[in-house]
Design an enzyme around this catalytic site. Structure first.
Site, PDB file in Angstrom:
ATOM      1  N   THR B  49      43.152  33.748  37.077  1.00  0.00           N
ATOM      2  CA  THR B  49      43.388  35.132  37.547  1.00  0.00           C
ATOM      3  C   THR B  49      42.453  35.388  38.735  1.00  0.00           C
ATOM      4  O   THR B  49      41.732  34.475  39.162  1.00  0.00           O
ATOM      5  CB  THR B  49      43.084  36.152  36.435  1.00  0.00           C
ATOM      6  OG1 THR B  49      41.665  36.186  36.232  1.00  0.00           O
ATOM      7  CG2 THR B  49      43.764  35.803  35.128  1.00  0.00           C
ATOM      8  N   CYS B  50      42.452  36.619  39.222  1.00  0.00           N
ATOM      9  CA  CYS B  50      41.570  36.935  40.353  1.00  0.00           C
ATOM     10  C   CYS B  50      40.100  36.746  39.981  1.00  0.00           C
ATOM     11  O   CYS B  50      39.269  36.405  40.818  1.00  0.00           O
ATOM     12  CB  CYS B  50      41.743  38.390  40.775  1.00  0.00           C
ATOM     13  SG  CYS B  50      43.415  38.829  41.101  1.00  0.00           S
ATOM     14  N   ASN B  51      39.797  36.993  38.727  1.00  0.00           N
ATOM     15  CA  ASN B  51      38.386  36.999  38.304  1.00  0.00           C
ATOM     16  C   ASN B  51      37.932  35.768  37.551  1.00  0.00           C
ATOM     17  O   ASN B  51      36.757  35.658  37.199  1.00  0.00           O
ATOM     18  CB  ASN B  51      38.125  38.232  37.424  1.00  0.00           C
ATOM     19  CG  ASN B  51      38.214  39.499  38.218  1.00  0.00           C
ATOM     20  OD1 ASN B  51      37.858  39.524  39.401  1.00  0.00           O
ATOM     21  ND2 ASN B  51      38.731  40.551  37.617  1.00  0.00           N
ATOM     22  N   SER B 111      36.199  41.459  31.341  1.00  0.00           N
ATOM     23  CA  SER B 111      36.800  41.751  32.646  1.00  0.00           C
ATOM     24  C   SER B 111      35.802  42.451  33.554  1.00  0.00           C
ATOM     25  O   SER B 111      34.823  43.037  33.088  1.00  0.00           O
ATOM     26  CB  SER B 111      38.016  42.657  32.475  1.00  0.00           C
ATOM     27  OG  SER B 111      38.965  42.030  31.676  1.00  0.00           O
ATOM     28  N   ALA B 193      46.124  57.656  56.223  1.00  0.00           N
ATOM     29  CA  ALA B 193      46.344  56.375  55.532  1.00  0.00           C
ATOM     30  C   ALA B 193      45.008  55.922  54.954  1.00  0.00           C
ATOM     31  O   ALA B 193      43.977  56.508  55.214  1.00  0.00           O
ATOM     32  CB  ALA B 193      46.872  55.341  56.504  1.00  0.00           C
TER      33      ALA B 193
END
Lengths: 302, 425
Positions: B49-51, B111, B193
């Protein structure tokens, strides 16, 4: 009661449901929601049984006496609460609705069980009059509860209060919709109740309509307010939204309280012919009925 | 069972290292198939995963699983990375520690944002990919099923996941949903934005928002954003008209002074709105909306500070749930390890039962031969007696094995039983 069901049975069930709702403010044990719905369902079965029993014993019930009228309104409001629970299971709507249900039952407990004089009129008109006014009153009460919840939710949002784990309320959009519909529904139902009431009196043998009857007076006041509020709502768009419509329903509740007070105090003589009511000495109840033509009607045409 | 985990996560390695070691969906399947050939007796699952990038290995016997260095080498060589670049960045855990780690990962206790819900589906996906690649077996199945059970218990028995902690999620789930029942018929206006504004738009799109308008000083930027989000761009000059028509506004324009003051709102916008509810998320710093705009009837205005305050409160609420969550994960880990240790005793228990069943059967046959006059009922009673006796004799050693399994692999007790009952024979 022959069935063994009495008011305590369903009052106890509704009180348990309210206690379980209140428990949710501190703790949310598993199964609490289910237990609340179960208590309400059991209460409603007992309540229905009780009303059916009353109808069996006194054919002019379930709406012909103050007692029965209040209990029928409480029953309808309990049904509305179950609808709220199904639509918004996580909302604590019972904290607002159930006290009103219990209040109506308490009013029933202390009110007369004798038939209202109006119900000596043709049964169909009398029943329609009772049903429309009862449903109109329930619509006002639903609007009042929704208005109250709207004001609380709006206050929390204005003050940036984060979402509560313990006390949750429906969205403002939904409450506003309920408010608007309750107000419109109440106006139509009360108006129909008023018209059928007039027709009921006209259909009686002596056909005299007493505008000075306190119940008629207060009901006229409430109807005038509801019609004015509805016109205001239709003509002025801002009154259809937000806190304004909530305030309109709260004011409607105040008028309902006045009408109910008059109904509780003078309801037994409500609709009795002037001469007969006087003969009954202002507190007619059962005697008024006797004076107005003997035993209460058991249905059918006059 | 021999259980290992090697890999890196957000605690030990920076994002640059994690990116180098990351595996995409196709790469994961490819790598698992390649490693399956290299470690034939080992079950493998890869969680990327990203982590974190973590490889889980399960061997049926202590000598069946590869060494941690071999697993590290397999991961690095897949990407052609030199071992020295990862020195001190990789974590290696074995047995109970590996189990506890996976359970904590699945329950989102490890996490970066504790309690975030995506990790459980990523763990499920990792297991599914291992199954599809043919690298998963009964050991991994039990491990991942237990991990998912632990995660579900944490989810159901604590309120860890109920408190949102990112500003966009809090803005939409904790505040906007209390104003609006639905979003598909609401007009959303984005002014300016920004990353957070776009993240908020993503949450709104997930909640059903369809009517999106973008107003930006740069028309090109507005048009590009509108296209990206399936909305429409409006010229900067139409800001006031757009404000009057909007139901939900996200303020993200870069300004020195508030774009909308209370007086301007009252004069230009409020009259047109007729008190229609307006939900304003002012995500800009400095603010786009004067704080007094929030005092207007029907306007619900939330600034970054308001939302950050709510996030902080939610973080504290999550932290309060952590001890309960850790307790559940520990209990599930203990239960899993005890069951795994108890399974080691399987062959011994089977042998013990066989050792008692055979003489029982022989003795029953001898008895029935000597007492032929016994009827069916008497024979049944005697058989029942013999069965109950065997079970009662087996009960104490079984209980001792179960108790010993709670502490660790009951090797000593198993050896003693084998020798006492001559189970080797």
């Amino acid at each position: 009661m022959t069935s063994g069901i009495n008011m305590l049975c369903f009052t106890g069930c509704y009180a348990i449901a309210l206690a379980l709702e209140a428990l949710g403010l501190w703790k949310r044990p598993p199964g609490r929601r289910l237990a609340t719905v179960a208590a309400m369902l059991i209460g409603m079965v007992a309540h229905t049984w009780y009303l059916a029993d009353r109808a069996g014993q006194a054919p002019w019930a379930p709406l012909a006496s103050q007692h029965d009228w209040c209990l029928a309104a409480a029953w309808t409001l309990s049904l509305v609460y179950l609808g709220f629970v199904l639509y918004y299971p996580r909302a604590s709507s019972g904290l607002f609705l159930l006290p009103v249900v219990l209040g109506l039952i308490a009013a029933a407990r202390w009110s007369s069980r004798e038939p209202i004089a109006t119900f000596q009129a043709p049964r169909v008109w009398g029943q329609l009059h009772g049903v429309f006014l009862m449903l109109g009153a329930v619509a006002v009460l639903v609007g009042f509860v929704a208005g109250l919840m709207y004001l609380v939710q709006s206050h929390w949002l204005k003050h940036k209060r984060p979402i509560g784990e313990r006390l949750r309320l429906p969205s403002l959009e939904w409450l506003e919709r309920i408010n608007g519909r309750s107000l419109a529904g109440a106006t139509i139902l009360i108006a129909m109740g008023f018209v059928t009431g007039v027709l009921t009196h006209l259909a009686q043998r002596d056909g005299e309509f007493r505008w000075s009857d306190p119940v008629v007076l207060s009901l006229s006041g409430m109807l005038s307010w509801l019609v004015a509020a509805e016109c205001f709502r239709l003509a002025y768009p801002a009154a259809r939204r937000g806190r304004k419509v909530a305030y309109l329903t709260l004011a409607g509740f105040v008028f309902l309280l006045i009408t109910l007070s008059a109904f509780m105090r003078d309801g037994a003589a409500h609709g009795a012919p002037r001469t007969k009511a006087k003969a009954a000495g202002g507190a007619p109840k059962a005697s008024a009925i006797a004076a107005a033509g003997g035993a209460p009607r058991t249905g059918g045409p006059p | 069972m021999n259980l290992l985990m090697v890999g890196c996560n957000h605690r030990a390695a920076g994002v640059d290292i994690r990116q180098q070691l990351a595996f995409g969906a196709q790469q994961t399947s490819d790598a698992l198939q390649r490693w399956r050939a290299r470690f034939a007796d080992t079950e493998l699952a890869l969680l990327s995963t990203c982590n974190r990038v973590e490889l889980y290995a399960v061997g049926a016997a202590p000598d069946a699983a590869p060494q941690p260095d071999e697993l590290v080498d397999a991961m690095l060589s897949y990407h052609g990375l030199p071992a020295r670049r990862m020195e001190g960045r990789l974590v290696s855990l074995a047995q109970r520690d590996a189990v506890l780690h996976l359970f904590r990962v699945a329950a989102s206790l490890d996490s970066m944002v504790v309690g975030e819900p995506q990790i459980l589906s990523q763990v499920k996906e990792a297991y599914q990919r291992a199954v599809e690649s043919g690298s998963a077996g009964p050991g991994l199945h039990e491990l991942f099923q237990a991990a998912m059970r632990a995660a579900r218990r944490v989810h159901n028995e604590t309120r860890l996941h109920r408190h949102r902690v990112s500003i966009p999620s809090v803005a939409i789930a904790d505040f906007a949903t209390r104003v609006f029942e639905r979003f598909d018929d609401k007009r959303v206006l984005l002014i300016g934005a920004g990353e957070m504004a776009e993240e908020t738009l993503r949450y709104l799109k997930d909640a059903g928002a369809r009517r999106i308008r973008v107003v930006n000083r740069s028309w090109d930027r507005a048009a590009a954003l509108a296209e990206a989000w399936g909305g429409a761009a409006a010229p900067w000059e139409e800001l006031w008209e757009e404000l009057a028509a909007a139901d939900l506004v996200i303020g993200a324009a870069s300004v020195q002074q508030p774009l909308v003051t209370a007086a301007e709102f009252q004069q230009v916008v409020a009259r047109k709105r007729q008190q229609r509810p307006l939900f304003v998320l002012d995500l800009a710093a400095p603010r786009n909306f004067d704080a007094d705009v929030g005092e207007q009837l029907g306007v619900y205005l939330y600034s970054l500070d308001d939302l950050a305050h709510a996030c902080e409160r939610n973080r504290a609420a999550r932290a309060a749930e952590l001890p309960s969550a850790e307790k559940i994960v520990l209990a599930e880990t203990d239960a899993f390890m005890a069951a795994a240790h108890h399974r080691l005793a399987g062959p011994v228990i089977t042998g013990l039962r066989r050792n008692l069943e055979e003489p029982k059967r022989a003795e029953l046959e001898r008895l029935f031969r000597r007492l032929p006059q016994l009827d069916q009922r008497a024979r049944g009673e005697i058989e029942l007696f013999a069965d109950r006796l065997v079970n009662k004799l087996l009960h104490p050693p079984m209980e001792s094995l179960r108790d010993a399994s709670q502490e660790g692999p009951p090797h000593g007790l198993l050896d003693a039983l084998r020798r006492l009952f001559r189970l080797e024979d």
